[in-house]
Write an enzyme that holds these catalytic residues in place. Structure first.
Site, PDB file in Angstrom:
ATOM      1  N   GLY A  19       6.843  -8.960  -6.084  1.00  0.00           N
ATOM      2  CA  GLY A  19       5.951  -9.753  -6.923  1.00  0.00           C
ATOM      3  C   GLY A  19       5.662  -9.019  -8.223  1.00  0.00           C
ATOM      4  O   GLY A  19       6.340  -8.049  -8.568  1.00  0.00           O
ATOM      5  N   ASP A  20       4.620  -9.447  -8.909  1.00  0.00           N
ATOM      6  CA  ASP A  20       4.321  -8.855 -10.223  1.00  0.00           C
ATOM      7  C   ASP A  20       4.077  -7.353 -10.136  1.00  0.00           C
ATOM      8  O   ASP A  20       4.557  -6.595 -10.986  1.00  0.00           O
ATOM      9  CB  ASP A  20       3.127  -9.578 -10.864  1.00  0.00           C
ATOM     10  CG  ASP A  20       1.875  -9.546  -9.991  1.00  0.00           C
ATOM     11  OD1 ASP A  20       2.000  -9.279  -8.775  1.00  0.00           O
ATOM     12  OD2 ASP A  20       0.785  -9.791 -10.521  1.00  0.00           O
ATOM     13  N   GLY A  66      -3.613 -16.587  -3.462  1.00  0.00           N
ATOM     14  CA  GLY A  66      -3.123 -16.816  -4.826  1.00  0.00           C
ATOM     15  C   GLY A  66      -3.533 -15.751  -5.818  1.00  0.00           C
ATOM     16  O   GLY A  66      -3.169 -15.790  -6.982  1.00  0.00           O
ATOM     17  N   SER A  93       5.125  -5.136  -7.727  1.00  0.00           N
ATOM     18  CA  SER A  93       6.349  -4.411  -7.372  1.00  0.00           C
ATOM     19  C   SER A  93       7.350  -4.415  -8.516  1.00  0.00           C
ATOM     20  O   SER A  93       8.089  -3.437  -8.711  1.00  0.00           O
ATOM     21  CB  SER A  93       6.989  -5.046  -6.141  1.00  0.00           C
ATOM     22  OG  SER A  93       6.081  -5.024  -5.078  1.00  0.00           O
ATOM     23  N   ARG A 117       0.861  -1.183   0.000  1.00  0.00           N
ATOM     24  CA  ARG A 117       0.000   0.000   0.000  1.00  0.00           C
ATOM     25  C   ARG A 117       0.898   1.234   0.000  1.00  0.00           C
ATOM     26  O   ARG A 117       1.932   1.242   0.655  1.00  0.00           O
ATOM     27  CB  ARG A 117      -0.860   0.047   1.279  1.00  0.00           C
ATOM     28  CG  ARG A 117      -1.858  -1.082   1.397  1.00  0.00           C
ATOM     29  CD  ARG A 117      -3.046  -0.852   0.471  1.00  0.00           C
ATOM     30  NE  ARG A 117      -4.017  -1.922   0.555  1.00  0.00           N
ATOM     31  CZ  ARG A 117      -3.937  -3.063  -0.136  1.00  0.00           C
ATOM     32  NH1 ARG A 117      -2.908  -3.278  -0.912  1.00  0.00           N
ATOM     33  NH2 ARG A 117      -4.880  -3.968  -0.034  1.00  0.00           N
ATOM     34  N   GLY A 118       0.511   2.282  -0.702  1.00  0.00           N
ATOM     35  CA  GLY A 118       1.307   3.500  -0.650  1.00  0.00           C
ATOM     36  C   GLY A 118       1.363   4.199  -1.993  1.00  0.00           C
ATOM     37  O   GLY A 118       0.385   4.190  -2.743  1.00  0.00           O
ATOM     38  N   ASP A 120       2.277 -16.639  -4.695  1.00  0.00           N
ATOM     39  CA  ASP A 120       1.206 -16.946  -5.651  1.00  0.00           C
ATOM     40  C   ASP A 120       1.693 -17.729  -6.876  1.00  0.00           C
ATOM     41  O   ASP A 120       0.868 -18.273  -7.606  1.00  0.00           O
ATOM     42  CB  ASP A 120       0.547 -15.647  -6.145  1.00  0.00           C
ATOM     43  CG  ASP A 120      -0.050 -14.822  -5.019  1.00  0.00           C
ATOM     44  OD1 ASP A 120      -0.366 -15.397  -3.972  1.00  0.00           O
ATOM     45  OD2 ASP A 120      -0.190 -13.596  -5.193  1.00  0.00           O
ATOM     46  N   GLN A 128      -0.564 -18.591   5.556  1.00  0.00           N
ATOM     47  CA  GLN A 128       0.138 -19.160   4.392  1.00  0.00           C
ATOM     48  C   GLN A 128       1.423 -18.411   4.075  1.00  0.00           C
ATOM     49  O   GLN A 128       2.309 -18.921   3.409  1.00  0.00           O
ATOM     50  CB  GLN A 128      -0.759 -19.096   3.144  1.00  0.00           C
ATOM     51  CG  GLN A 128      -1.960 -19.983   3.224  1.00  0.00           C
ATOM     52  CD  GLN A 128      -3.054 -19.537   2.255  1.00  0.00           C
ATOM     53  OE1 GLN A 128      -3.116 -20.008   1.139  1.00  0.00           O
ATOM     54  NE2 GLN A 128      -3.918 -18.633   2.681  1.00  0.00           N
TER      55      GLN A 128
HETATM   56  N1  ATP Z   1       4.550   1.198  -1.972  1.00  0.00           N
HETATM   57  C1  ATP Z   1       3.513   0.749  -2.623  1.00  0.00           C
HETATM   58  N2  ATP Z   1       2.410   1.499  -2.794  1.00  0.00           N
HETATM   59  C2  ATP Z   1       1.315   1.030  -3.417  1.00  0.00           C
HETATM   60  N3  ATP Z   1       1.252  -0.161  -3.963  1.00  0.00           N
HETATM   61  C3  ATP Z   1       2.323  -0.928  -3.821  1.00  0.00           C
HETATM   62  C4  ATP Z   1       3.513  -0.536  -3.177  1.00  0.00           C
HETATM   63  N4  ATP Z   1       4.414  -1.531  -3.222  1.00  0.00           N
HETATM   64  C5  ATP Z   1       3.778  -2.517  -3.880  1.00  0.00           C
HETATM   65  N5  ATP Z   1       2.546  -2.145  -4.229  1.00  0.00           N
HETATM   66  C6  ATP Z   1       1.470  -2.842  -4.892  1.00  0.00           C
HETATM   67  O1  ATP Z   1       1.229  -3.983  -4.132  1.00  0.00           O
HETATM   68  C7  ATP Z   1       0.734  -4.990  -4.966  1.00  0.00           C
HETATM   69  C8  ATP Z   1       1.399  -6.264  -4.669  1.00  0.00           C
HETATM   70  O2  ATP Z   1       2.754  -6.179  -4.791  1.00  0.00           O
HETATM   71  P1  ATP Z   1       3.536  -7.376  -5.404  1.00  0.00           P
HETATM   72  O3  ATP Z   1       2.876  -7.807  -6.639  1.00  0.00           O
HETATM   73  O4  ATP Z   1       4.919  -6.999  -5.441  1.00  0.00           O
HETATM   74  O5  ATP Z   1       3.420  -8.476  -4.305  1.00  0.00           O
HETATM   75  P2  ATP Z   1       2.737  -9.848  -4.289  1.00  0.00           P
HETATM   76  O6  ATP Z   1       3.663 -10.891  -3.977  1.00  0.00           O
HETATM   77  O7  ATP Z   1       1.940 -10.057  -5.518  1.00  0.00           O
HETATM   78  O8  ATP Z   1       1.902  -9.715  -3.016  1.00  0.00           O
HETATM   79  P3  ATP Z   1       0.551  -8.911  -2.793  1.00  0.00           P
HETATM   80  O9  ATP Z   1      -0.094  -8.812  -4.136  1.00  0.00           O
HETATM   81  O10 ATP Z   1      -0.181  -9.724  -1.850  1.00  0.00           O
HETATM   82  O11 ATP Z   1       0.917  -7.660  -2.154  1.00  0.00           O
HETATM   83  C9  ATP Z   1       0.933  -4.526  -6.372  1.00  0.00           C
HETATM   84  O12 ATP Z   1      -0.299  -4.254  -6.919  1.00  0.00           O
HETATM   85  C10 ATP Z   1       1.776  -3.267  -6.258  1.00  0.00           C
HETATM   86  O13 ATP Z   1       1.366  -2.322  -7.220  1.00  0.00           O
HETATM   87  O1  F6P Z   2      -1.196  -8.346   2.566  1.00  0.00           O
HETATM   88  P1  F6P Z   2      -2.549  -8.383   1.950  1.00  0.00           P
HETATM   89  O2  F6P Z   2      -2.938  -7.035   1.423  1.00  0.00           O
HETATM   90  O3  F6P Z   2      -3.577  -8.980   2.804  1.00  0.00           O
HETATM   91  O4  F6P Z   2      -2.369  -9.251   0.647  1.00  0.00           O
HETATM   92  C1  F6P Z   2      -3.035 -10.416   0.356  1.00  0.00           C
HETATM   93  C2  F6P Z   2      -2.603 -10.893  -1.004  1.00  0.00           C
HETATM   94  O5  F6P Z   2      -1.206 -11.075  -1.045  1.00  0.00           O
HETATM   95  C3  F6P Z   2      -0.876 -12.392  -1.413  1.00  0.00           C
HETATM   96  O6  F6P Z   2      -0.696 -13.078  -0.206  1.00  0.00           O
HETATM   97  C4  F6P Z   2       0.401 -12.486  -2.179  1.00  0.00           C
HETATM   98  O7  F6P Z   2       0.268 -11.889  -3.413  1.00  0.00           O
HETATM   99  C5  F6P Z   2      -2.106 -12.832  -2.200  1.00  0.00           C
HETATM  100  O8  F6P Z   2      -2.165 -14.224  -2.280  1.00  0.00           O
HETATM  101  C6  F6P Z   2      -3.217 -12.163  -1.443  1.00  0.00           C
HETATM  102  O9  F6P Z   2      -4.300 -11.874  -2.272  1.00  0.00           O
HETATM  103 MG    MG Z   3       1.043  -9.535  -6.937  1.00  0.00          MG
END
Ligand code: ATP
Ligand code: F6P
Ligand code: MG
Length: 366
Positions: free
Chosen positions: A118-119, A186, A121, A78-79, A143, A292
């Protein structure tokens, strides 16, 4: 590299993931071998913005962290770096934010910035690279949704947990003759549900890639009851949806103005109540959630993290910016970050695991 001290930056971004500390440890140890300094930015990309926050990571202080879950640097999804806000929807990072990152990297004389994410970032990392920054990517995901790497750390730790949870939930389901619906993470990919469901002996697996019909699931439950089964174990991916229905999301964060990816979750409850209504079998849902992601990485994920960290340092040394470490053809190599984030890796509905699952009677609700 010359004799002056070279400085490398590292950050962890997105949801945390078992194996992140193994990467950090490897980056620090391999950098120290080269006489480099390592600056670890706090809370992902956010640490690059004012007030800039980093820790100088020294070799002795990181010894032993590879076995720890989470990330010693902190992370956020988030941010101000939101790039993905739904399947396939990409946002641009504002120029003012990119300029500030530039100032930080230039000001601290960071010669290479290793972004572990992840995707989403990595999509942000690509935008930083396009803005001229010396970025190297490392894929992290529970995921398993990053194409261009056949495997990434975190996934098997999550699958292991799902498997153990199913083992436990089966005994209580049997005792009560219940339908147990287990919701797993996922996002838009069903890998955790598929691999965890298979290993944990699920009877029905619901994936985002195969829209389901409630009637088919109910039919499966009734059939099992008729055959004398005491329980039915259903694994549902958080991104699964009925053929004529919507994704179930939790929108409170967006309402609170915390920008980032849409939060999924809640489909398990819908499935449990529909199946109870349609079959009269008592049903319960369990959301495995962040269990998880937490906890120590498996041996495989520690070793993968180590390999990825060392490979990332090599990419920085060779100034191969804009590239991401990737596993393919049974070795660690690299691909362009742009290529890596182009497509979400989803489960092919005709993949070997699904064909095998169907062959042993596992249903997918279609
Ligand atoms: N500082 C940030 N501010 C806002 N969005 C961010 C920030 N850093 C990462 N993100 C967003 O967080 C989301 C998830 O990041 P990322 O894909 O790297 O992680 P992930 O392994 O898929 O885990 P998850 O989706 O659960 O956070 C992406 O949509 C990305 O745009
Ligand atoms: O930290 P948060 O915002 O609860 O993120 C949950 C999401 O992140 C993941 O754990 C990893 O991308 C997803 O499987 C899930 O949808
Ligand atoms: Mg992701």
């Amino acid at each position: 590299m010359g004799t002056e001290a070279f400085r490398v930056g590292i950050l962890t971004s997105g949801g945390d993931c078992p194996g992140l500390n193994a990467v950090i440890r490897a980056v620090v140890a391999a950098s120290c071998q080269r006489g480099w300094e390592v600056y670890g930015f706090i809370d992902g990309f956010e640490g690059l913005l004012s007030p800039v926050r980093y820790r100088i990571l020294e070799e002795p202080a990181t010894a032993g962290i590879a076995s720890l879950g989470g990330t010693i640097l902190g992370t956020t999804n988030r941010g101000r770096f939101a790039t993905r806000v739904g399947l396939g929807e990409i946002q641009r990072i504002p120029k003012t934010v990119l300029d500030e990152v530039w100032e930080t990297v230039e000001g601290l004389q960071i010669g290479g910035l290793i972004c572990i994410g992840g995707d989403g970032s990595l999509t942000a990392a690509q935008q930083l690279f396009e803005a001229g920054l010396p970025i190297v990517g490392v894929p992290k995901t529970i995921d398993n949704d990053i194409s261009a790497t056949s495997i990434s750390f975190g996934f098997y730790s999550a699958v292991e947990f799902v498997t153990q949870a199913l083992d436990r939930l089966r005994s209580t389901a049997i005792s009560h003759r219940r339908v147990m619906v287990v919701e797993v993470m996922g996002r838009y990919s069903g890998w955790i549900a598929l691999f965890g469901g298979l290993a944990g002996g699920a009877d029905v697996i619901l994936l985002p890639e195969i829209p389901f019909h409630y009637e088919k699931i109910a039919h499966e439950v009734r059939k099992r009851v008729a055959e004398g089964a005491l329980q039915t174990m259903i694994v549902v991916a958080e991104g699964a949806r009925p053929a004529h229905g919507q994704l179930v999301t939790q929108d409170e964060d967006t309402e609170k103005g915390l920008i980032g990816e849409i939060r999924l979750g809640g489909i398990g409850r819908h499935v449990a109540s529909m199946i109870e209504r349609m079959t009269s079998r008592e049903s319960r849902e369990v959301v495995l959630g962040h269990l998880q992601r937490g906890g120590p990485p498996t041996a495989l994920d520690r070793n993968l993290g180590m390999l990825f960290g060392v490979a990332a340092v090599r990419l920085v040394e060779e100034k191969r910016f804009g590239e991401m470490v990737a596993f393919g053809n049974e070795r660690v190599g690299s691909v362009s970050i742009q290529e890596a984030v182009r497509q979400t890796k989803t489960v092919p509905p005709d993949c070997e695991e699904i064909v095998a699952a169907r062959a042993v009677g596992i249903a997918f609700g279609n």
